[in-house]
Design an enzyme around this catalytic site. Structure first.
Site, PDB file in Angstrom:
ATOM      1  N   LYS A   7       0.825  -1.270   0.116  1.00  0.00           N
ATOM      2  CA  LYS A   7      -0.213  -0.181   0.008  1.00  0.00           C
ATOM      3  C   LYS A   7       0.523   0.823   0.362  1.00  0.00           C
ATOM      4  O   LYS A   7       2.032   1.041   0.122  1.00  0.00           O
ATOM      5  CB  LYS A   7      -0.654  -0.001   1.181  1.00  0.00           C
ATOM      6  CG  LYS A   7      -0.477   0.104   2.491  1.00  0.00           C
ATOM      7  CD  LYS A   7      -1.118  -0.371   4.128  1.00  0.00           C
ATOM      8  CE  LYS A   7      -0.366  -0.410   5.300  1.00  0.00           C
ATOM      9  NZ  LYS A   7      -1.394  -0.740   6.047  1.00  0.00           N
ATOM     10  N   ARG A 104     -10.746   0.457  14.459  1.00  0.00           N
ATOM     11  CA  ARG A 104      -9.952   1.339  13.032  1.00  0.00           C
ATOM     12  C   ARG A 104     -10.624   0.392  12.075  1.00  0.00           C
ATOM     13  O   ARG A 104     -12.213   1.505  11.956  1.00  0.00           O
ATOM     14  CB  ARG A 104      -9.078   0.940  13.369  1.00  0.00           C
ATOM     15  CG  ARG A 104      -8.427   2.336  12.206  1.00  0.00           C
ATOM     16  CD  ARG A 104      -6.803   1.753  11.723  1.00  0.00           C
ATOM     17  NE  ARG A 104      -6.479   0.858  11.150  1.00  0.00           N
ATOM     18  CZ  ARG A 104      -4.637   0.729  10.707  1.00  0.00           C
ATOM     19  NH1 ARG A 104      -4.236   1.280  10.680  1.00  0.00           N
ATOM     20  NH2 ARG A 104      -5.000  -0.869   9.816  1.00  0.00           N
ATOM     21  N   TYR A 226      16.435  30.325   7.781  1.00  0.00           N
ATOM     22  CA  TYR A 226      14.975  30.214   8.416  1.00  0.00           C
ATOM     23  C   TYR A 226      15.094  30.847   9.594  1.00  0.00           C
ATOM     24  O   TYR A 226      15.452  29.585  10.560  1.00  0.00           O
ATOM     25  CB  TYR A 226      14.105  29.895   7.855  1.00  0.00           C
ATOM     26  CG  TYR A 226      14.179  29.761   6.068  1.00  0.00           C
ATOM     27  CD1 TYR A 226      13.297  31.669   5.480  1.00  0.00           C
ATOM     28  CD2 TYR A 226      13.703  29.185   5.223  1.00  0.00           C
ATOM     29  CE1 TYR A 226      12.998  31.530   4.223  1.00  0.00           C
ATOM     30  CE2 TYR A 226      13.038  29.147   3.931  1.00  0.00           C
ATOM     31  CZ  TYR A 226      12.917  30.233   3.949  1.00  0.00           C
ATOM     32  OH  TYR A 226      12.799  30.509   2.109  1.00  0.00           O
ATOM     33  N   MET A 274      12.333  23.825   1.660  1.00  0.00           N
ATOM     34  CA  MET A 274      11.247  23.310   1.319  1.00  0.00           C
ATOM     35  C   MET A 274      12.802  22.286   0.821  1.00  0.00           C
ATOM     36  O   MET A 274      12.134  20.828   0.358  1.00  0.00           O
ATOM     37  CB  MET A 274      10.643  24.487   0.211  1.00  0.00           C
ATOM     38  CG  MET A 274       9.576  23.238  -1.053  1.00  0.00           C
ATOM     39  SD  MET A 274       9.028  24.125  -1.937  1.00  0.00           S
ATOM     40  CE  MET A 274       7.840  25.435  -0.485  1.00  0.00           C
TER      41      MET A 274
HETATM   42  C1  LIG Z   1      -0.680  -1.836   6.747  1.00  0.00           C
HETATM   43  C2  LIG Z   1      -0.837  -2.933   7.294  1.00  0.00           C
HETATM   44  C3  LIG Z   1       0.158  -4.323   7.069  1.00  0.00           C
HETATM   45  C4  LIG Z   1       1.280  -3.932   7.458  1.00  0.00           C
HETATM   46  O1  LIG Z   1       1.943  -3.336   8.332  1.00  0.00           O
HETATM   47  P1  LIG Z   1       3.317  -2.892   8.880  1.00  0.00           P
HETATM   48  O2  LIG Z   1       3.526  -2.594  10.156  1.00  0.00           O
HETATM   49  O3  LIG Z   1       3.778  -2.200   8.113  1.00  0.00           O
HETATM   50  O4  LIG Z   1       4.367  -4.892   8.351  1.00  0.00           O
HETATM   51  C5  LIG Z   1      -0.409  -5.496   7.591  1.00  0.00           C
HETATM   52  N1  LIG Z   1      -2.605  -5.416   7.687  1.00  0.00           N
HETATM   53  C6  LIG Z   1      -2.690  -4.395   7.600  1.00  0.00           C
HETATM   54  C7  LIG Z   1      -4.210  -4.860   7.783  1.00  0.00           C
HETATM   55  C8  LIG Z   1      -2.443  -3.056   7.384  1.00  0.00           C
HETATM   56  O5  LIG Z   1      -2.826  -1.938   7.804  1.00  0.00           O
END
Ligand SMILES: *Cc1c(COP(=O)(O)O)cnc(C)c1O
Length: 331
Positions: A7, A104, A226, A274
């Protein structure tokens, strides 16, 4: 079985490049967060299995089917939408996500109970996996780990048989009791330490370099950058380097971050701007600190976790914040 989580564009490192390499190494199942990420990955890699963590938003079930994506069903509404799709278009696999303590995503306990009481809610839906996600696996001694494991086992027993999956990177390190049939590492694949209180068992996979643009001598009493936040207290040499917060060097690294030049650790002085950072290179022999020379922002002597600690964050945020201006090479 090990699925790879790619992801957020492969944690900022390029989902298609990462997934292609892992598929060539034998990985068959990949997780993304969003439908669009799944579609892009499907176009690049027609033969792999792709699951989408964020689930089926209203009206999107046909898109999942059209691109052969496996939805992770997160509530009873999504279960109903997928059941309807399976009835209308033929059975297609989905994963079921149970909330065991993260609050969540995933079915809350009451929705799980509804399915346990009425298994017909899953009629015609091939369950590819039943999964849950741990809140505290990066702290092995946290009591919620064992409690979530217990809740997951109870929940599984109330559902049709399916491969189970509980562990992401840190959960895998909790031990084999957490692995079930499918593990879902993300950050560990990218070399970040899944349990920061203990030494990193993973190998670092990225290097990040940036070029020195200018080197100047500054006298005692001058300030750098800055806000004039760094006051020079002895004659120094400052190197200006071509990377800044637009490239993912978080502004919290101002006066706190470091880098490596010619084997020497050098400090970020002044604020991150930046496009630029300024490094105190007084301790480095002048021949090494020259315009065009490369500074290691991440390398063997300064890891993603080191940079994250300096920035007051976690390796995940450092990787996913990496900007788009770097010249990227995948080996
Ligand atoms: C992001 C995620 C993972 C992977 O998590 P890591 O800590 O990067 O290994 C696995 N399962 C779910 C549901 C996630 O949201």
């Amino acid at each position: 079985m090990t699925a790879a989580v790619v992801k957020a564009d492969g944690y900022g490192l390029g989902a298609i490049e990462v997934a292609s390499a892992l598929a060539a190494a034998g990985c068959r199942l990949f997780f993304v967060a969003q439908l669009d990420e799944g579609v892009a990955l499907r176009v690049a890699l027609p033969a792999i299995e792709i699951a989408v963590l964020n689930g089926v938003l209203p009206g999107t079930a046909p898109d999942f089917a059209a691109h052969d994506l496996v939805p992770v069903l997160n509530d009873l509404g999504q279960v109903a939408a997928w059941r309807k799709l399976c009835r209308d278009a033929g059975p297609r696999p989905a994963m079921l996500h149970l909330d065991t303590g993260m609050a969540r995503l995933g079915l809350p306990a009451a929705e799980l109970a509804a399915i346990a009481a009425d298994p017909a809610l899953l009629d015609g839906v091939p369950l590819r996996a039943v999964m849950s996600h741990l809140a505290c696996a990066d702290e092995p001694a946290h009591p919620l780990n064992a409690e979530q494991l217990r809740r997951f086992q109870v929940a599984r027993a109330a559902l049709p048989a399916a491969p189970a999956s509980l562990a992401a990177s840190s959960g895998i390190l909790l031990g084999p009791g957490w692995h079930f049939e499918l593990v879902r590492p993300g950050v560990a694949l990218y070399g970040v330490n899944p349990q920061p209180a203990t030494p990193n068992p993973m190998a670092q996979v990225i290097a990040l370099k940036a070029k020195i643009l200018q080197v100047r001598d500054v006298d005692r009493g001058m300030t750098v950058g800055y806000g004039a936040t760094h006051l020079v207290d002895r004659p120094s040499r400052i190197a200006t380097v071509a990377a800044g917060y637009a490239d993912g060097l978080l502004r919290s690294l101002s006066n706190r971050g470091s880098a490596v030049l010619g084997g020497h650790r050098v400090s970020v002085v002044g604020r991150v701007s930046m496009d630029l950072i300024t490094l105190d290179v007084s301790s480095v022999e002048p021949a090494l600190a020259q315009p065009g020379a490369l500074v290691d922002l991440v390398g063997p002597g300064h890891t993603v976790d080191d940079l994250a600690a300096e920035a007051g964050t976690i390796g995940y945020e450092i990787l996913t914040a990496l900007g788009r201006r770097y010249h990227r090479v995948w080996r």
